[in-house]
Design a protein around this motif. Structure first.
Motif, PDB file in Angstrom:
ATOM      1  N   LYS A 149       0.830  -1.203   0.000  1.00  0.00           N
ATOM      2  CA  LYS A 149       0.000   0.000   0.000  1.00  0.00           C
ATOM      3  C   LYS A 149       0.869   1.261   0.000  1.00  0.00           C
ATOM      4  CE  LYS A 149      -3.754  -0.215   2.282  1.00  0.00           C
ATOM      5  NZ  LYS A 149      -4.748  -0.280   3.375  1.00  0.00           N
ATOM      6  N   GLU A 198      -0.210  -9.484  -4.354  1.00  0.00           N
ATOM      7  CA  GLU A 198      -0.347  -8.483  -3.304  1.00  0.00           C
ATOM      8  C   GLU A 198      -0.855  -7.164  -3.884  1.00  0.00           C
ATOM      9  OE1 GLU A 198       3.218  -7.966  -1.103  1.00  0.00           O
ATOM     10  OE2 GLU A 198       3.276 -10.016  -0.347  1.00  0.00           O
ATOM     11  N   LYS A 233      -4.603  -7.437  -4.637  1.00  0.00           N
ATOM     12  CA  LYS A 233      -5.388  -7.375  -3.403  1.00  0.00           C
ATOM     13  C   LYS A 233      -5.479  -5.943  -2.885  1.00  0.00           C
ATOM     14  CE  LYS A 233      -5.472  -9.154   1.339  1.00  0.00           C
ATOM     15  NZ  LYS A 233      -4.760 -10.012   2.330  1.00  0.00           N
ATOM     16  N   GLU A 234      -4.345  -5.244  -2.870  1.00  0.00           N
ATOM     17  CA  GLU A 234      -4.321  -3.878  -2.351  1.00  0.00           C
ATOM     18  C   GLU A 234      -5.114  -2.919  -3.237  1.00  0.00           C
ATOM     19  OE1 GLU A 234      -3.442  -2.753   0.428  1.00  0.00           O
ATOM     20  OE2 GLU A 234      -2.353  -4.467   1.232  1.00  0.00           O
ATOM     21  N   ASP A 256      -7.680  -3.619  -5.136  1.00  0.00           N
ATOM     22  CA  ASP A 256      -9.104  -3.879  -4.915  1.00  0.00           C
ATOM     23  C   ASP A 256      -9.568  -3.272  -3.597  1.00  0.00           C
ATOM     24  OD1 ASP A 256      -9.956  -5.134  -7.201  1.00  0.00           O
ATOM     25  OD2 ASP A 256      -9.511  -7.161  -6.494  1.00  0.00           O
ATOM     26  N   GLU A 257      -8.778  -3.466  -2.537  1.00  0.00           N
ATOM     27  CA  GLU A 257      -9.150  -2.945  -1.227  1.00  0.00           C
ATOM     28  C   GLU A 257      -9.163  -1.411  -1.232  1.00  0.00           C
ATOM     29  OE1 GLU A 257      -6.607  -4.565   1.755  1.00  0.00           O
ATOM     30  OE2 GLU A 257      -7.491  -6.579   1.655  1.00  0.00           O
ATOM     31  N   MET A 258      -8.152  -0.825  -1.875  1.00  0.00           N
ATOM     32  CA  MET A 258      -8.077   0.632  -1.931  1.00  0.00           C
ATOM     33  C   MET A 258      -9.231   1.211  -2.742  1.00  0.00           C
ATOM     34  SD  MET A 258      -3.935   1.080  -2.380  1.00  0.00           S
ATOM     35  CE  MET A 258      -3.944   2.886  -2.389  1.00  0.00           C
ATOM     36  N   ASN A 259      -9.582   0.534  -3.841  1.00  0.00           N
ATOM     37  CA  ASN A 259     -10.682   1.010  -4.668  1.00  0.00           C
ATOM     38  C   ASN A 259     -12.005   0.915  -3.914  1.00  0.00           C
ATOM     39  OD1 ASN A 259     -11.968   1.813  -7.237  1.00  0.00           O
ATOM     40  ND2 ASN A 259     -12.769  -0.271  -7.234  1.00  0.00           N
ATOM     41  N   ASN A 260     -12.225  -0.216  -3.237  1.00  0.00           N
ATOM     42  CA  ASN A 260     -13.451  -0.395  -2.462  1.00  0.00           C
ATOM     43  C   ASN A 260     -13.533   0.590  -1.300  1.00  0.00           C
ATOM     44  OD1 ASN A 260     -14.256  -2.526  -4.110  1.00  0.00           O
ATOM     45  ND2 ASN A 260     -13.297  -4.083  -2.807  1.00  0.00           N
ATOM     46  N   GLY A 261     -12.359   0.992  -0.804  1.00  0.00           N
ATOM     47  CA  GLY A 261     -12.326   1.947   0.305  1.00  0.00           C
ATOM     48  C   GLY A 261     -12.370   3.401  -0.136  1.00  0.00           C
TER      49      GLY A 261
END
Length: 224
Positions: A133, A182, A185-186, A188-193
């Motif tokens: 991240k 990695e 995953k990051e 996707d998580e950053m976009n969703n957040g």
């Protein structure tokens, strides 16, 4: 023979082995390549017969002869030859002679055919001890607003795999070495957040985004 199967995030994975060399007409540009017996190593491209001979005696683990489209496993390091039969040597032959790079191989780093250097020897310190991240945040700082907008358009119109390939390739130029899974995953998580909500799309980017969305809507299955 090459083994193909699905991997995380739906990407195609192809595995090559010296036990049964594969013959392929082509290779998916987004495919993740695994080499039997090599978990972490280096990948080199030979652009001439001279370079191929040099790499045969180097510590590069996997060597691609781009002139002939042949992929080799160097099983005996700096010793002469590729190693024992079915342990090293030819692992794949590509009729279409595609361009290959270290980013397409699981656990591989680039090996310079001329200097014998590995990428990590020139990498930034953030390669070690800093999470993905933070690396993404650092990489974003190297981008202009229009470049960020362009990446976002790629993400929404062409999907995650195309975005990963673009970020890994461009990030490498800035000294950032991303691990594909990695990074996926990051992102996707950053976009969703909502981490990318601050990116402003210019008129050209908006036009591409909406035109692609329109095409996808027209091509949606089940519609007459």
């Amino acid at each position: 023979m090459a083994k193909g199967h699905d991997h995380d995030h739906g990407e195609v994975v192809v595995e090559f082995s010296a036990k049964r060399p594969a013959k392929l007409k082509t290779l998916d540009a987004d495919a993740l390549i695994l080499v039997d017996g090599v978990e972490d190593g280096s990948f080199a491209v030979a652009s001439s017969k001279k370079e191929l001979k040099q790499l045969m005696k180097s510590d590069a683990d996997v060597v691609y002869d781009e002139k002939k489209g042949k992929l080799y496993l160097n099983a005996n390091g700096e010793e002469k030859g590729w190693g024992k039969k079915k342990v090293g040597g030819l692992i794949a032959r590509f009729k279409g002679k595609p361009e290959l790079s270290a980013e397409q191989f699981e656990g591989m780093e680039a090996f310079d055919a001329v200097t014998g250097d590995h990428d990590h020897e020139h990498g930034h310190d953030h390669e070690h001890g800093v999470d993905t991240k933070e690396q993404i945040a650092g990489y974003r700082e190297t981008l202009t607003d229009s470049e960020e907008a362009e990446l976002l358009v790629v993400y929404y119109t062409k999907g995650l795999q195309k975005t990963l390939k673009r970020v890994i390739k461009d990030g490498k130029k800035e000294g950032y070495v991303f691990e594909r899974d990695e990074l996926a995953k990051e992102l996707d998580e950053m976009n969703n957040g909502g981490a990318f909500d601050d990116i402003e799309l210019d008129a050209a980017a908006m036009e591409v985004l909406f035109s692609q969305g329109g095409e996808q809507e027209q091509q949606a299955p089940g519609e007459s």
